[in-house]
Design a protein around this motif. Sequence first.
Motif, PDB file in Angstrom:
ATOM      1  N   VAL A 169       1.083  -0.966  -0.172  1.00 43.77           N
ATOM      2  CA  VAL A 169      -0.013   0.152  -0.082  1.00 43.77           C
ATOM      3  C   VAL A 169       0.519   1.358  -0.224  1.00 43.77           C
ATOM      4  O   VAL A 169       1.823   1.986   1.113  1.00 43.77           O
ATOM      5  N   TRP A 170       0.649   2.365  -1.223  1.00 40.49           N
ATOM      6  CA  TRP A 170       1.218   3.219  -1.153  1.00 40.49           C
ATOM      7  C   TRP A 170       0.164   4.778  -1.209  1.00 40.49           C
ATOM      8  O   TRP A 170      -0.135   4.993  -1.303  1.00 40.49           O
ATOM      9  N   LYS A 171       1.156   4.873   0.137  1.00 38.32           N
ATOM     10  CA  LYS A 171       0.010   6.369   0.113  1.00 38.32           C
ATOM     11  C   LYS A 171       0.165   7.692   0.251  1.00 38.32           C
ATOM     12  O   LYS A 171       1.355   7.671  -0.228  1.00 38.32           O
ATOM     13  N   PHE A 172      -0.594   8.419  -0.190  1.00 39.27           N
ATOM     14  CA  PHE A 172       0.253   9.997  -0.786  1.00 39.27           C
ATOM     15  C   PHE A 172      -0.381  10.693  -0.374  1.00 39.27           C
ATOM     16  O   PHE A 172      -1.547  10.929   0.253  1.00 39.27           O
ATOM     17  N   ASP A 173       0.040  11.735  -0.399  1.00 34.86           N
ATOM     18  CA  ASP A 173      -0.348  13.291   0.345  1.00 34.86           C
ATOM     19  C   ASP A 173      -1.396  14.135  -0.482  1.00 34.86           C
ATOM     20  O   ASP A 173      -2.017  14.972   0.020  1.00 34.86           O
ATOM     21  N   SER A 174      -2.332  13.690  -1.506  1.00 35.26           N
ATOM     22  CA  SER A 174      -2.787  14.345  -3.039  1.00 35.26           C
ATOM     23  C   SER A 174      -3.846  13.518  -3.238  1.00 35.26           C
ATOM     24  O   SER A 174      -3.154  12.326  -2.931  1.00 35.26           O
ATOM     25  N   ALA A 175      -4.580  13.784  -2.878  1.00 35.65           N
ATOM     26  CA  ALA A 175      -6.175  13.031  -3.732  1.00 35.65           C
ATOM     27  C   ALA A 175      -5.951  12.485  -5.094  1.00 35.65           C
ATOM     28  O   ALA A 175      -6.253  11.230  -5.343  1.00 35.65           O
TER      29      ALA A 175
END
Length: 169
Positions: free
Chosen positions: A6-12
């Motif tokens: 799971v790669w989380k990004f700080d933008s939608a």
Amino acid sequence: MATLTVWKFDSADGAENALGLLSELQKEQLIKISDAAYVYWPDDRKKPKTRELGKLTGAGVLGGTFWGFLFGLIFFVPLLGMAVGAAVGALAGSMAHAGIDEDFIHTIRQQVTPGTSALFVVSSEAVVDRVLEQFKETGASLITTNLSAEQETRLREAFGETHEEPLRA
């Protein structure tokens, strides 16, 4: 061994923007993608939106039932209350036996919030250093769970999905 990453990004839109990179890594044979989906959560929404990535992975090995249930557990069941939560307990238990436990779900739930997005990838044969390097350049943060062959089989059984070819290399 298959890995759920799971790669989380700080933008939608970060997860969607990273799809090109993921596709390029696969073309360069730095990773073999078996299935993938992503979640994006615009700031102005009460809940996230989800999308499977069939165009990147073909049919995918786990299928829509798996992704729907996983995303439901992470993002929607806490909102629905105890009655619905109890109804999905048996399947949630199957997922825990398959390597996706409460800690994993809690971590994702805490990190994927309004204004962020996450890319979920089931993969194998990754050249880990090169893949990590490329994704870190996007500003993504990584959460990962390794799935053994036994755990993978349990996941498939839990969702009533069978496949001829295992995820193993």
